[in-house]
Scaffold this motif. Structure first.
Motif: not given
Length: 121
Positions: A114-121, A106-112
């Motif tokens: 996680v999205k960035e980390k997933l892109k790096e993978l 629910q935390d917008e910062e956390f979602r962003e």
């Protein structure tokens, strides 16, 4: 006699009972009846204790077997109860984990993040 494998029609005949209709034409010969009677004679005697003692031993062994089964049942019931408790604790922890993850997402910062980390993978 049944325990010793004597044909039920022979037993019925010894007891004076009528035989089943199916068996009416397959009566035992006198020789077969005499042989079956001699084989079962020890079980038919009421004056000798040997047969009774043997059955008492069998019953005692059977009783021990039942007692062992009862004990095993109790042990398994206790084990099942322990496993149910363990499952309930695990389920509670899973629900807590789900709640934490929902709050995090629910935390917008956390979602962003996680999205960035997933892109790096």
């Amino acid at each position: 006699m049944e325990i010793n494998g004597i044909n039920s029609n022979i037993i019925d005949g010894f007891l004076g009972h009528s035989v089943d209709y199916d068996s009416a034409y397959s009566q035992q010969t006198e020789e077969e009846l005499a042989k079956a009677y001699l084989e079962a004679e020890e079980d038919l005697r009421i004056s000798e204790k040997k047969g009774i003692e043997e059955y008492d031993e069998k019953l005692d062994a059977f009783g021990k077997t039942i007692e062992e089964l009862v004990q095993e049942k109790k042990r398994l019931e206790e084990e099942i109860a322990e496993l149910k408790e363990k499952y309930e604790r695990i389920e509670e922890r899973r629900e807590e984990s789900d709640e934490i993850m929902n709050r995090l997402f629910q935390d917008e910062e956390f979602r962003e993040f996680v999205k960035e980390k997933l892109k790096e993978l």
